[in-house]
Design a protein around this motif. Structure first.
Motif, PDB file in Angstrom:
ATOM      1  N   GLN A  69     -23.002  40.458 104.917  1.00  0.00           N
ATOM      2  CA  GLN A  69     -23.407  39.548 103.841  1.00  0.00           C
ATOM      3  C   GLN A  69     -22.457  39.745 102.657  1.00  0.00           C
ATOM      4  N   ALA A  70     -21.166  39.741 102.955  1.00  0.00           N
ATOM      5  CA  ALA A  70     -20.168  39.943 101.903  1.00  0.00           C
ATOM      6  C   ALA A  70     -20.297  38.867 100.835  1.00  0.00           C
ATOM      7  N   ILE A  71     -19.901  39.205  99.617  1.00  0.00           N
ATOM      8  CA  ILE A  71     -19.928  38.241  98.521  1.00  0.00           C
ATOM      9  C   ILE A  71     -18.934  37.130  98.829  1.00  0.00           C
ATOM     10  N   ILE A  72     -19.396  35.899  98.781  1.00  0.00           N
ATOM     11  CA  ILE A  72     -18.492  34.765  99.007  1.00  0.00           C
ATOM     12  C   ILE A  72     -18.705  33.719  97.915  1.00  0.00           C
ATOM     13  N   ARG A  73     -17.738  32.867  97.770  1.00  0.00           N
ATOM     14  CA  ARG A  73     -17.855  31.697  96.904  1.00  0.00           C
ATOM     15  C   ARG A  73     -17.184  30.542  97.626  1.00  0.00           C
ATOM     16  N   PHE A  74     -17.938  29.478  97.845  1.00  0.00           N
ATOM     17  CA  PHE A  74     -17.402  28.307  98.535  1.00  0.00           C
ATOM     18  C   PHE A  74     -16.849  27.326  97.510  1.00  0.00           C
ATOM     19  N   GLU A  75     -15.610  26.869  97.738  1.00  0.00           N
ATOM     20  CA  GLU A  75     -14.936  25.958  96.810  1.00  0.00           C
ATOM     21  C   GLU A  75     -14.925  24.552  97.396  1.00  0.00           C
ATOM     22  N   ASN A  76     -15.802  23.687  96.871  1.00  0.00           N
ATOM     23  CA  ASN A  76     -15.910  22.325  97.399  1.00  0.00           C
ATOM     24  C   ASN A  76     -14.585  21.578  97.359  1.00  0.00           C
ATOM     25  N   HIS A  77     -13.856  21.721  96.251  1.00  0.00           N
ATOM     26  CA  HIS A  77     -12.628  20.940  96.100  1.00  0.00           C
ATOM     27  C   HIS A  77     -11.566  21.343  97.122  1.00  0.00           C
ATOM     28  N   ARG A 137     -11.776  20.164  88.702  1.00  0.00           N
ATOM     29  CA  ARG A 137     -12.045  20.201  90.140  1.00  0.00           C
ATOM     30  C   ARG A 137     -12.881  21.402  90.552  1.00  0.00           C
ATOM     31  N   TRP A 138     -12.718  22.497  89.865  1.00  0.00           N
ATOM     32  CA  TRP A 138     -13.432  23.721  90.238  1.00  0.00           C
ATOM     33  C   TRP A 138     -14.826  23.789  89.599  1.00  0.00           C
ATOM     34  N   GLU A 139     -15.235  22.721  88.948  1.00  0.00           N
ATOM     35  CA  GLU A 139     -16.529  22.692  88.280  1.00  0.00           C
ATOM     36  C   GLU A 139     -17.478  21.712  88.971  1.00  0.00           C
ATOM     37  N   ASN A 140     -18.762  21.871  88.652  1.00  0.00           N
ATOM     38  CA  ASN A 140     -19.800  20.930  89.096  1.00  0.00           C
ATOM     39  C   ASN A 140     -19.821  20.744  90.614  1.00  0.00           C
ATOM     40  N   HIS A 141     -19.772  21.862  91.333  1.00  0.00           N
ATOM     41  CA  HIS A 141     -19.850  21.823  92.791  1.00  0.00           C
ATOM     42  C   HIS A 141     -21.308  21.686  93.218  1.00  0.00           C
ATOM     43  N   LYS A 142     -21.604  20.658  94.012  1.00  0.00           N
ATOM     44  CA  LYS A 142     -22.955  20.443  94.523  1.00  0.00           C
ATOM     45  C   LYS A 142     -22.890  20.037  95.988  1.00  0.00           C
ATOM     46  N   PHE A 143     -24.042  20.138  96.661  1.00  0.00           N
ATOM     47  CA  PHE A 143     -24.098  19.770  98.072  1.00  0.00           C
ATOM     48  C   PHE A 143     -25.509  19.313  98.426  1.00  0.00           C
ATOM     49  N   ARG A 144     -25.617  18.686  99.583  1.00  0.00           N
ATOM     50  CA  ARG A 144     -26.919  18.371 100.158  1.00  0.00           C
ATOM     51  C   ARG A 144     -26.769  18.331 101.680  1.00  0.00           C
ATOM     52  N   GLU A 145     -27.789  18.809 102.364  1.00  0.00           N
ATOM     53  CA  GLU A 145     -27.751  18.870 103.820  1.00  0.00           C
ATOM     54  C   GLU A 145     -27.801  17.477 104.440  1.00  0.00           C
ATOM     55  N   ALA A 146     -28.692  16.630 103.937  1.00  0.00           N
ATOM     56  CA  ALA A 146     -28.832  15.271 104.454  1.00  0.00           C
ATOM     57  C   ALA A 146     -27.871  14.342 103.725  1.00  0.00           C
ATOM     58  N   SER A 147     -27.658  13.167 104.273  1.00  0.00           N
ATOM     59  CA  SER A 147     -26.738  12.213 103.651  1.00  0.00           C
ATOM     60  C   SER A 147     -27.381  11.444 102.516  1.00  0.00           C
ATOM     61  N   THR A 148     -28.675  11.658 102.303  1.00  0.00           N
ATOM     62  CA  THR A 148     -29.381  11.043 101.184  1.00  0.00           C
ATOM     63  C   THR A 148     -30.207  12.114 100.490  1.00  0.00           C
ATOM     64  N   GLU A 191     -26.459  31.604  93.822  1.00  0.00           N
ATOM     65  CA  GLU A 191     -27.132  32.502  94.761  1.00  0.00           C
ATOM     66  C   GLU A 191     -26.295  32.602  96.030  1.00  0.00           C
ATOM     67  N   GLN A 192     -26.197  33.807  96.575  1.00  0.00           N
ATOM     68  CA  GLN A 192     -25.417  34.000  97.779  1.00  0.00           C
ATOM     69  C   GLN A 192     -25.980  33.229  98.969  1.00  0.00           C
ATOM     70  N   GLN A 237     -25.198  28.768 102.803  1.00  0.00           N
ATOM     71  CA  GLN A 237     -25.730  27.492 103.273  1.00  0.00           C
ATOM     72  C   GLN A 237     -24.644  26.416 103.223  1.00  0.00           C
ATOM     73  N   VAL A 238     -23.865  26.414 102.137  1.00  0.00           N
ATOM     74  CA  VAL A 238     -22.775  25.444 102.014  1.00  0.00           C
ATOM     75  C   VAL A 238     -21.713  25.718 103.072  1.00  0.00           C
ATOM     76  N   LEU A 239     -21.396  26.993 103.301  1.00  0.00           N
ATOM     77  CA  LEU A 239     -20.414  27.352 104.323  1.00  0.00           C
ATOM     78  C   LEU A 239     -20.856  26.859 105.697  1.00  0.00           C
ATOM     79  N   ALA A 240     -22.119  27.038 106.010  1.00  0.00           N
ATOM     80  CA  ALA A 240     -22.626  26.593 107.311  1.00  0.00           C
ATOM     81  C   ALA A 240     -22.540  25.075 107.439  1.00  0.00           C
ATOM     82  N   LEU A 241     -22.882  24.366 106.359  1.00  0.00           N
ATOM     83  CA  LEU A 241     -22.806  22.904 106.383  1.00  0.00           C
ATOM     84  C   LEU A 241     -21.364  22.449 106.589  1.00  0.00           C
ATOM     85  N   ALA A 242     -20.439  23.043 105.852  1.00  0.00           N
ATOM     86  CA  ALA A 242     -19.033  22.674 105.983  1.00  0.00           C
ATOM     87  C   ALA A 242     -18.503  22.994 107.376  1.00  0.00           C
TER      88      ALA A 242
END
Length: 725
Positions: free
Chosen positions: A233-241, A271-282, A291-292, A297-302
């Motif tokens: 469970q290493a510390i990670i940060r996902f970069e959307n951009h 570009r490195w700001e305001n990163h958001k995600f959602r699992e569904a398309s709506t 939160e880690q 969760q974002v990594l798994a989705l990507a």
């Protein structure tokens, strides 16, 4: 400009932008004067006597073109050998490891002593080899698979801390952990906790390199925010951009359904700001960070949408928060290999930190430049190289504060920082002092890059500095002639805040899209690539850039003269002349290109979806060039027409997107040169490969990145996704 010794913020800013500070930064070390970087007073320089070899640091390694978000998929910034007057015996990485890695994308195989001529063949980059013999600056190598490659420059090879058997066995924890006092600050307690967990290995390597242990701890704390490692469970940060750059640009509909980032699709911020995600398309988007569990969760989705290999390269990981996109810099074969190692425990993270710092700014004489900045406590230069050009002041302040918090616990030369030689696990044969970075005698000029903030010609251009970026490839001899490539960029969503290194350089065509650390510009000829910043005028879109300083009768030549002089001054060259001139333009850069062609006669023009206007000047230029080439090829006894075209001929490559505003003007160019193409015969038949207008399926913004480097390598090449009009 009046400069005084005042801590007023405006005075400090004026100091740092002054020509005098720039001169000091470049020349003071020659006289044993160094800036005191422990305080924010740019006028405070100290005499430190005759510098020892370990003090002759590369203070002025080129400060990173990297994005402030540490986008390692862009070209890695490298040190500038102009400020390295004598190699330094600084690194002590184990050269005697049985396996070396080929680090240079242009690792030539040579004939052997005494000529050391290039055979025209190269060892593939990242090949694992064993050294069979050494002679001067060259090594005879064989692949681990048994392939006998032969002689190559030793500067093409490197080793990694992660491969050391000694470091693999050395305890992470220090021999004498420190007790934590209740009255200490939260910062100091966190730093000592890191030391008690990792200080044994950190101190051993830091002592070998002559780096103060508190400096290493400071970087670790700032990057990890003081958090410790949990296995798997290493510390990670996902970069959307970064996901957008690697996958979303070609899959925008799907990306926009699931991801958001600043400056894209109407989202505010950088570009490195305001990163958001959602699992569904709506439904509602939620923030990607904080939160880690959410980061994973974002990594798994990507991973599900773009594939694991792409998704993994969009995260920074571990205590040092290194982007997995740079896995090759750390000696890993795949992104997954690095991910698994950093997940396992903190040893690979510590060793990876030193490998990253060893090669982030290049290899050869540039090897270890980040480590030298850290040893010199040059926080600003270290920050630029490690984190990029953005937020340098903020990161430098945090590093300085963390260093100061524990400096008193680790006085220089204390026994706490135990050396490798004294460690009971040491195998002395593995730790011979690593020799000075070796530059082959034939590589007079190594590939490099420079950013210039105050260019007189471009002073009137509105926008955000730097004004100019220069890149050059490796040159085996001091050139008297050099090819010059100038790229005219287009509009920018960042408006007047556009930074060349962040958005335009990665898309200039100067970088190998398949090998981010390839610094060759795709060329074997001596080449200087020039990227000037345009003038922000806004216009109806609010995004407009033009080039008023370059469209005058003398403007382009003034830019060329300035760039050649700056390059020549750095390498002690004189009377350097232009051999071939290549102009490239993307999008809104097409309009100034048409104006520039009224006064200039380049050898080649590359147009990337940029003809939004009448192209008469381009047609007139092409007509003259084509007729010259046809005449020469049909009337002269030219044994090798292809070689003649590469050296003396012209070229025009125009690309456009079908059904867009650039189609009609691009097709007009095609129709104008078609009669000349129909007249070709004999030797001149090849000219049709060098002058082409083609429709492309590559996206508008990606076109110069995908095609530019390939055209610089061979302007007559057939490119994927292109079709006749």
């Amino acid at each position: 400009m009046r400069l005084i010794a005042s801590s007023n913020a405006e005075n400090i800013r004026r100091w740092r932008q002054s020509w005098f500070f720039e001169w000091l930064s470049t020349n003071a070390a020659q006289y044993s004067y160094y800036q005191n970087t422990a305080i924010d007073k740019p006028w405070h320089w100290e005499y430190r006597g005759q510098a020892t070899p370990s003090e002759q640091f590369e203070q002025f390694a080129a400060d990173s073109m990297a994005d402030r978000d540490r986008t390692l998929t862009e070209a890695f910034p490298i040190a500038d050998e102009r400020f390295d007057t004598q190699p330094t015996e600084f690194l002590s990485l184990q050269e005697d490891l049985p396996v070396h890695t080929v680090l240079d994308a242009n690792a030539r195989i040579r004939s052997g002593s005494p000529e050391w001529r290039s055979t025209g063949r190269r060892i593939p980059r990242h090949t694992r080899v064993r050294i069979q013999a050494v002679e001067g600056n060259y090594a005879n190598v064989t692949g681990v698979d048994g392939t006998a490659y032969g002689w190559t420059a030793r500067s093409n090879l490197g080793t990694f801390y992660k491969d050391s058997e000694v470091f693999a066995a050395m305890p992470l924890v220090p021999l004498l952990p420190l007790s934590i006092a209740s009255e200490w600050s939260t910062l100091k307690r966190a730093l000592v906790q890191t030391y008690n967990r990792l200080g044994g290995l950190m101190a051993a390597i830091a002592t070998e390199l002559g780096i103060e242990l508190p400096a290493i701890l400071a970087v670790w704390y700032v990057e990890s925010a003081g958090r410790s490692h949990t296995p798997n469970q290493a510390i990670i940060r996902f970069e959307n951009h970064l996901l957008y750059d690697k996958w979303g640009a070609e899959n925008q509909t799907t990306y926009d359904q699931h991801f958001q980032h600043g400056s894209h699709n109407g989202i505010a911020g950088d570009r490195w700001e305001n990163h958001k995600f959602r699992e569904a398309s709506t439904g509602s988007f939620q923030t990607s960070h904080g939160e880690q569990a959410r980061e994973y969760q974002v990594l798994a989705l990507a991973s599900r949408l773009a594939g694991e290999e792409i998704a993994l390269q969009c995260i920074s990981i571990g205590g040092p928060q290194i982007l997995i996109a740079g896995y090759r810099l750390l000696g890993y074969e795949t992104p997954r290999d690095m991910y698994d190692a950093f997940q396992r425990d903190e040893r690979p993270q510590v060793l990876g930190f030193f490998d990253f710092c060893q090669y982030k700014l290049g290899h050869g004489r540039n090897r270890g430049a980040l480590l030298r900045h850290l040893a010199a406590l040059n926080w600003e230069s270290f920050t630029r190289g490690y984190n990029g050009a953005g937020q340098v002041a903020t990161y430098s302040r945090k590093l300085r504060e963390a260093y100061a918090a524990v400096r008193d616990l680790f006085p220089t030369g204390s026994s706490t920082a135990q050396s490798v030689e004294s460690h009971p696990m040491n195998s002395s044969a593995a730790f011979r002092s690593f020799p000075a970075p070796i530059v082959p005698e034939t590589a007079v000029i190594t590939a490099g890059r420079d950013e210039l903030a105050n260019v007189p010609l471009l002073r009137g251009h509105r926008g955000t500095q730097p004004d100019l970026i220069l890149r050059w490839n490796e040159m085996a001899t001091s050139p008297t002639q050099i090819d010059v490539v100038i790229h005219l960029h287009g509009y920018s969503d960042d408006r007047d805040r556009m930074i060349l290194s962040r958005t335009k350089e990665p898309n200039s065509g100067f970088l190998n899209p398949d090998n981010a650390s390839d610094l060759s510009l795709g060329r074997n000829r001596p080449t200087l690539a020039v990227l000037p910043r345009g003038n922000y005028f806004g216009g109806k879109s609010g995004k407009g850039y033009n080039f008023p300083a370059l469209i005058t009768a003398s403007g382009l030549q003034e830019l060329i003269n300035f760039s050649l002089q700056h390059f020549s001054n750095g390498f002690g060259l004189s009377n350097l002349q232009v051999d071939r001139l290549i102009l490239t333009a993307h999008s809104g850069g097409g309009a100034p290109l048409m104006q520039i062609l009224r006064h200039n006669n380049p050898h080649e023009v590359h147009v990337f979806d940029a003809l939004y206007q009448d192209a008469s000047s381009l047609i007139r230029w092409a007509d003259r060039r084509i007729r010259q080439d046809i005449t020469a090829l049909q009337t002269s006894a030219i044994a090798d027409p292809q070689a003649w075209m590469r050296a003396q001929g012209g070229a025009l490559r125009v690309f456009y997107r079908g059904g867009t505003a650039t189609q009609s003007y691009s097709v007009a160019v095609h129709r104008a040169i078609a009669p000349l193409m129909a007249s070709l015969s004999g030797n001149s038949a090849i000219v049709s490969d060098w002058y082409r207008v083609q429709r492309s399926t590559v996206s508008h913004n990606d076109m110069p990145r995908r095609y530019g480097w390939q055209l610089l390598a061979d302007v007559s090449t057939n490119l994927p996704g292109t079709f006749s009009p």
